[in-house]
Design a protein around this motif. Structure first.
Motif: not given
Length: 467
Positions: A322-324, A396-399, A405-406
């Motif tokens: 969970d840590d960005p 579309v996925r993944g960034g 980061p979100d």
């Protein structure tokens, strides 16, 4: 004598009328040619070749005043550039936009200039959509059936192998790797308490996914560019103009992109870097092209397959937790990408060995994008797939490399948009390029279960524009 004079005057009057009738009418004869074939590229703040063809003043000033020289078509660039050879880089309109013009059109332009290039004062030209003729193409259901037969035969030879593997693209001898993803159930979507969660990411739903292989990395230019750039004359739909069943293969029959209208890596790098800015249709056709060569069925992942593979058994915001702050170890994004994409596979993989699932480039999925995805799949949670019915939006996925980061979280979703083609000067716009989506790429999957020819046809053609 009077009768003879009257007849002569009548003859002269009729001749004058005939000559007048034969004169080229700009609004009726010339404007439609320019508006359909030229104005889309030769207008706006940055017209191709600094040629602006919207008003008389701008047109006559283009080309240092040599665009239109009344009375002299051979010295007028508006005519001389339209009669160049089809492979000439200066041809107007270029081959990729349907050039060269038919002879009857160039003859009209020539005659109009010879007659003085009359352009009615105040008349402004606006781009019209070009309706392309319907043509027969070899890339049809019969081709899909041939590719399907090859895939079935190859599967029988391999005896249902399920391990990860490295393969070589036969035509280009470029290697790519596929990771075996075991089938199973997982909780799809993000919990309500996840930081920066968006409404379209839930409610969380238990989903079952069948086994498949997924590309270890995003598809690179090394793999994609030989598909994208060929030395073959193609129609705008990508079919070969010269296709001949006696000399061409099933691979040759697959539609491939027309030449790009700009340098598609945008200077960010090619060897080892992810391919970008393709439409979903282009990504689908790459899958078909690769399938026709290898005898393996490739396609884009569904949203469920993508998130299942990204999570790799985890239930946290990212596949590493969970840590960005740890994101820099696993992905390229706004804080560390230096305003460009990076070579694939340089960051740590997720638990199943997949690289760059978080960031670098966003990745196409096969689904129609719908905000209420989870409501749509609640009664069909085994291999869910939102079958596309419209061109936009697609999932579309993944960034990507320019995201915060979100947008790189495992559950983050977004949809494609027509604005991704904003810079495309062509009408109709290209079915192959999304020049305004420089964060956009894709990776491939191969399901263990071979679909029917009809299903293959849909996966490979669901995003095709209709001309």
């Amino acid at each position: 004598m009077k009768l003879t004079l009257c007849l002569s005057l009548t003859f002269l009057s009729l001749s004058a009328c005939a000559i007048s009738a034969a004169e080229v009418d700009f609004a009726k004869d010339i404007a439609p040619i320019l508006e359909t074939n030229c104005v889309s590229c030769h207008s706006g703040d940055e017209p191709d070749g600094d040629f602006t063809l919207t008003t008389k003043e701008l047109t006559f000033e283009s080309g240092s005043g040599e665009a239109v020289i009344p009375g002299s078509p051979e010295d007028s660039m508006l005519y001389s550039l339209t009669i160049l050879e089809k492979d000439d880089d200066m041809l107007m309109p270029p081959k990729r936009s349907g050039g060269p013009l038919p002879k009857e059109s160039t003859d009209l332009i020539k005659k109009w200039i010879e007659e003085g290039a009359n352009w009615p004062e105040g008349m402004e030209l606006k781009a019209r959509e070009k309706v392309m003729p319907k043509v027969a193409t070899a890339d049809d259901m019969e081709l899909i059936k041939k590719i399907h037969a090859k895939i079935v035969a190859q599967s029988e030879k391999e005896k249902k192998a399920t391990d990860s593997y490295k393969n070589t693209i036969p035509i280009t001898e470029v290697d790519y790797e596929m990771i075996a993803i075991p089938g199973g159930k997982f909780v799809m979507g993000s919990p309500e308490g996840e930081e920066l969660r968006r409404p379209e990411e839930g409610p969380q739903t238990s989903v079952e996914v069948s086994p498949f292989w997924m590309g270890k990395c995003e598809v690179t230019w090394d793999e994609y560019e030989p598909f994208m750039i060929t030395q073959v004359d193609r129609r705008k739909d990508g079919s070969r103009i010269d296709y001949d069943t006696t000399k061409h293969t099933i691979v040759d029959a697959v539609s491939q992109p027309t030449p790009p209208y700009t340098e598609m890596s945008f200077g960010m790098g090619q060897h080892g870097y992810p391919a970008i800015s393709m439409t979903q249709h282009a990504a689908n056709k790459y899958c078909q092209w690769l399938s026709a060569q290898t005898g393996h069925f490739y396609r884009l992942p569904t949203e469920a397959e993508w998130e299942y593979a990204c999570r790799a058994g985890t239930e946290t915001a990212y596949s590493f937790g969970d840590d960005p702050d740890k994101l820099k170890e696993f992905g390229w994004f706004y804080d560390n990408a230096n305003e460009k994409y990076q070579k694939v596979g340089l960051k740590k993989p997720n638990p199943w060995g997949l690289h760059d699932m978080h960031g670098n480039v966003m990745e196409w999925c096969a689904d129609q994008y719908v905000p209420d995805y989870f409501a749509k799949i609640k009664d069909s949670t085994k291999n869910p797939f939102i079958k596309p019915t419209t061109l936009y939006p697609r999932s579309v996925r993944g960034g990507g490399w320019d995201d915060d980061p979100d947008r790189l979280r495992s559950a983050a979703r977004r949809g494609s948009d027509a604005s991704w083609k904003q810079q495309d000067p062509q009408l109709p716009k290209s079915v192959w390029y999304h020049t305004n989506a420089q964060q956009l790429g894709f990776r491939i999957v191969r399901p263990v279960e071979i679909p029917t020819p009809e299903e293959m046809y849909f996966y490979w053609n669901s995003a095709k524009d209709v001309y």
